[in-house]
Design an enzyme around this catalytic site. Sequence first.
Site, mmCIF file in Angstrom:
data_model
loop_
_atom_site.group_PDB
_atom_site.id
_atom_site.type_symbol
_atom_site.label_atom_id
_atom_site.label_comp_id
_atom_site.label_asym_id
_atom_site.label_seq_id
_atom_site.Cartn_x
_atom_site.Cartn_y
_atom_site.Cartn_z
ATOM 1 N N ASP A 181 0.906 -1.135 0.000
ATOM 2 C CA ASP A 181 0.000 0.000 0.000
ATOM 3 C C ASP A 181 0.950 1.190 0.000
ATOM 4 O OD1 ASP A 181 -1.447 2.310 0.906
ATOM 5 O OD2 ASP A 181 -3.073 0.938 1.408
ATOM 6 N N HIS A 182 1.084 1.853 -1.138
ATOM 7 C CA HIS A 182 2.193 2.809 -1.245
ATOM 8 C C HIS A 182 2.038 3.985 -0.272
ATOM 9 C CE1 HIS A 182 -0.394 5.160 -3.975
ATOM 10 N NE2 HIS A 182 0.436 6.176 -3.770
ATOM 11 N N HIS A 244 -5.745 2.898 1.035
ATOM 12 C CA HIS A 244 -5.010 4.064 1.537
ATOM 13 C C HIS A 244 -5.715 4.784 2.689
ATOM 14 C CE1 HIS A 244 -2.925 3.143 -2.051
ATOM 15 N NE2 HIS A 244 -3.627 3.886 -2.883
HETATM 16 C C1 BG6 Z 1 -3.465 4.906 -6.374
HETATM 17 C C2 BG6 Z 1 -4.798 4.985 -7.049
HETATM 18 O O1 BG6 Z 1 -3.405 3.798 -5.531
HETATM 19 O O2 BG6 Z 1 -3.250 6.079 -5.623
HETATM 20 C C3 BG6 Z 1 -4.885 6.235 -7.914
HETATM 21 O O3 BG6 Z 1 -5.022 3.836 -7.837
HETATM 22 C C4 BG6 Z 1 -4.511 7.453 -7.133
HETATM 23 O O4 BG6 Z 1 -6.189 6.364 -8.462
HETATM 24 C C5 BG6 Z 1 -3.207 7.258 -6.384
HETATM 25 O O5 BG6 Z 1 -4.378 8.528 -8.047
HETATM 26 C C6 BG6 Z 1 -2.921 8.423 -5.460
HETATM 27 O O6 BG6 Z 1 -1.630 8.284 -4.944
HETATM 28 P P1 BG6 Z 1 -0.745 9.530 -4.540
HETATM 29 O O7 BG6 Z 1 0.513 8.953 -4.011
HETATM 30 O O8 BG6 Z 1 -0.560 10.347 -5.778
HETATM 31 O O9 BG6 Z 1 -1.537 10.284 -3.509
#
Ligand code: BG6
Length: 491
Positions: A181-182, A244
């Site tokens: 989960d980045h 997230h």
């Molecule tokens: C991803 C989603 O996991 O997270 C995207 O699939 C989203 O739809 C993105 O844009 C948002 O990540 P960050 O790091 O740009 O806030």
Amino acid sequence: ESMQPFVFVIFGATGDLAKRKLFPAIYSLYRDGHLTTDFAVIGVGRTKMDNTQFRVSVKESINEFSRLSLREGEEWDRFAARFDYITLDIKDADAYASLLSAVEAREREMNLPGNRMFYLAIAPQLFGQVADSLKQSGLTNTVGWKRLVVEKPFGHDYTSAKELNEEIKRSFTEEEIYRIDHYLGKEMVQNIQVIRFANSMFEPLWNNRHIDNIQITASETVGVEDRASYYDDAGALLDMVQNHMLQMVMMVCMEPPSRLKTEAIRDEKVKVMRALRRYSEEEVDTYVVRGQYTEGKSKGSSLVGYREEPNVNPASTTETFVAARLFIDNFRWAEVPIYIRTGKRMPEKVTEIVIQFKELPKRLYFNKNNDLIPNLLIFRINPNEGITLLLNAKKQGADSQVVPIGMEYCNDCEDTSPEAYESLLHDAILGDSTFFTRWDEVSLAWKFIDPIRRAWDREPHSLTEYEAGTWGPAESHELLRREGKRWWTGG
Ligand code: BG6
């Protein structure tokens, strides 16, 4: 723990994620001296390519997406020489023999001890099949460690996630599975627990006696982009909330772990998910708002509505916005509203957590509007990573009129903070799964999500609209207003 030499096998090596995130992350780790070991990368993809072409594509992706600019010369040549490519139909179990030979050849040549990290940057429907083939081909049968890193989405509901989990567990143990989960790799998300548990001034206040409410916003300016085939099916609930948003809820609401050990931390996170109230399908309408953007404007240019976007079903009822009021039914959080909100085509890209503290028992001071702003602690996850503490202080010269003052800490004013993927890859190489999601977290997240999805599928009319370029549908503001609150992010 020290870093051991390893082979990094990337499935989906010609895909978007590898280009945008993985190659640049490997490069930055290398350049910053965090890859303190010998390693080889083997890219796997369907596209026909040889090693030379692959190295060129790696170079292009680093040039385009890395936060560090590429340094040519001997250093680059040494780095690039570690990258090999194998053309493989990943659905063909027999084809994995060639991958095994490639991995073994590298291990022999570089004298590597058989540690293997498999990264699945591919469509999730293929995770199970690839895991099986890795086992059948003997790739997982190694004297060193083996690890499987998988991207989201992990299933599309509880049942499919459970099936998927059982599939990959035929080849890897829970300890060997790294679910990405980045958001957990973001500096300021990791900083939440440090701010909370390394300072004596917040933890005593971190409960329902002193906190009025918590607000988590993740707004984006982009629309569906070119991802309609995935997004129109997933929607914001699956794309952002299941993973997230709930991960951030866990980080903010967990109890202090007894030790800073992976399982101690994840145990506390799971307890939050256990205490998170699950709505019945009937309650969904009351506590969850979903919206879809219609035609609108941003900075003078006009934006098409979601249904007019390329490859979106013109009658789509997919939500591009979700706001919800969550309940965490434990001693610490009983009665504290936790609000979450995320959407596409909003006015700004902001990921932010606002902790609103309670008012004092009596107001002695007022601002010029005959009001008083509550104390707010704001975690700015993106952009301008950092925290703000909003206090009230005397206005210079004025008698007893007060003004809000912000105490700011900037973690990333120069924009040099490592990317989430750098930190996560580094952890995975070290075997630290603290900032990866454990199966029980994921399964409880789905159990929370499933009734919402079911309620929406049953009643398509619950979809509200918001103009592109705005802070979401009126219903999202109403969700807070009726409890006497307002969203702080976005004014
Ligand atoms: C991803 C989603 O996991 O997270 C995207 O699939 C989203 O739809 C993105 O844009 C948002 O990540 P960050 O790091 O740009 O806030």
